[in-house]
Motif scaffolding. Structure first.
Motif, PDB file in Angstrom:
ATOM      1  N   VAL A 150      29.107  28.761 -11.250  1.00  0.00           N
ATOM      2  CA  VAL A 150      28.005  28.864 -12.196  1.00  0.00           C
ATOM      3  C   VAL A 150      26.717  28.903 -11.391  1.00  0.00           C
ATOM      4  O   VAL A 150      26.458  28.014 -10.571  1.00  0.00           O
ATOM      5  N   THR A 151      25.935  29.961 -11.601  1.00  0.00           N
ATOM      6  CA  THR A 151      24.665  30.103 -10.886  1.00  0.00           C
ATOM      7  C   THR A 151      23.533  30.294 -11.873  1.00  0.00           C
ATOM      8  O   THR A 151      23.739  30.727 -13.013  1.00  0.00           O
ATOM      9  N   ARG A 152      22.329  29.975 -11.436  1.00  0.00           N
ATOM     10  CA  ARG A 152      21.151  30.249 -12.242  1.00  0.00           C
ATOM     11  C   ARG A 152      20.806  31.727 -12.115  1.00  0.00           C
ATOM     12  O   ARG A 152      21.059  32.342 -11.077  1.00  0.00           O
ATOM     13  N   LYS A 153      20.243  32.284 -13.151  1.00  0.00           N
ATOM     14  CA  LYS A 153      19.876  33.692 -13.154  1.00  0.00           C
ATOM     15  C   LYS A 153      18.908  33.964 -12.009  1.00  0.00           C
ATOM     16  O   LYS A 153      17.932  33.254 -11.824  1.00  0.00           O
ATOM     17  N   GLY A 154      19.206  34.983 -11.235  1.00  0.00           N
ATOM     18  CA  GLY A 154      18.351  35.386 -10.133  1.00  0.00           C
ATOM     19  C   GLY A 154      18.608  34.622  -8.842  1.00  0.00           C
ATOM     20  O   GLY A 154      17.962  34.894  -7.839  1.00  0.00           O
ATOM     21  N   GLU A 155      19.527  33.678  -8.827  1.00  0.00           N
ATOM     22  CA  GLU A 155      19.829  32.915  -7.620  1.00  0.00           C
ATOM     23  C   GLU A 155      21.255  33.205  -7.172  1.00  0.00           C
ATOM     24  O   GLU A 155      22.096  33.619  -7.968  1.00  0.00           O
ATOM     25  N   THR A 156      21.516  32.996  -5.898  1.00  0.00           N
ATOM     26  CA  THR A 156      22.857  33.234  -5.376  1.00  0.00           C
ATOM     27  C   THR A 156      23.607  31.939  -5.090  1.00  0.00           C
ATOM     28  O   THR A 156      24.820  31.938  -5.012  1.00  0.00           O
ATOM     29  N   GLU A 157      22.886  30.841  -4.940  1.00  0.00           N
ATOM     30  CA  GLU A 157      23.513  29.544  -4.664  1.00  0.00           C
ATOM     31  C   GLU A 157      24.122  28.973  -5.944  1.00  0.00           C
ATOM     32  O   GLU A 157      23.412  28.793  -6.935  1.00  0.00           O
ATOM     33  N   PRO A 158      25.418  28.696  -5.953  1.00  0.00           N
ATOM     34  CA  PRO A 158      26.021  28.141  -7.173  1.00  0.00           C
ATOM     35  C   PRO A 158      25.529  26.723  -7.452  1.00  0.00           C
ATOM     36  O   PRO A 158      25.352  25.934  -6.532  1.00  0.00           O
ATOM     37  N   MET A 159      25.298  26.423  -8.728  1.00  0.00           N
ATOM     38  CA  MET A 159      24.909  25.069  -9.102  1.00  0.00           C
ATOM     39  C   MET A 159      26.123  24.257  -9.510  1.00  0.00           C
ATOM     40  O   MET A 159      26.060  23.039  -9.588  1.00  0.00           O
TER      41      MET A 159
END
Length: 50
Positions: free
Chosen positions: A3-12
């Motif tokens: 699961v990642t935030r929109k526009g980011e590549t690092e998974p949260m």
């Protein structure tokens, strides 16, 4: 599943269900059904987002 935030590549969050046993007993059974329900919710959200 990652699961990642929109526009980011690092998974949260990373959810790995490969090691979850089938419909066993106790905690394993509850975890199995929780992951199954989570997958259904995520699928519905993705369909709505399209």
């Amino acid at each position: 599943m990652e699961v990642t935030r929109k526009g980011e590549t690092e998974p949260m969050a990373v959810i790995d269900v490969d090691g979850v046993p089938g419909k066993g007993y106790g905690n394993e059974k509850r975890r199995y059904y929780a992951y199954e329900e989570l997958a259904e919710w995520v699928t519905k959200l993705i369909k709505k987002a399209k």
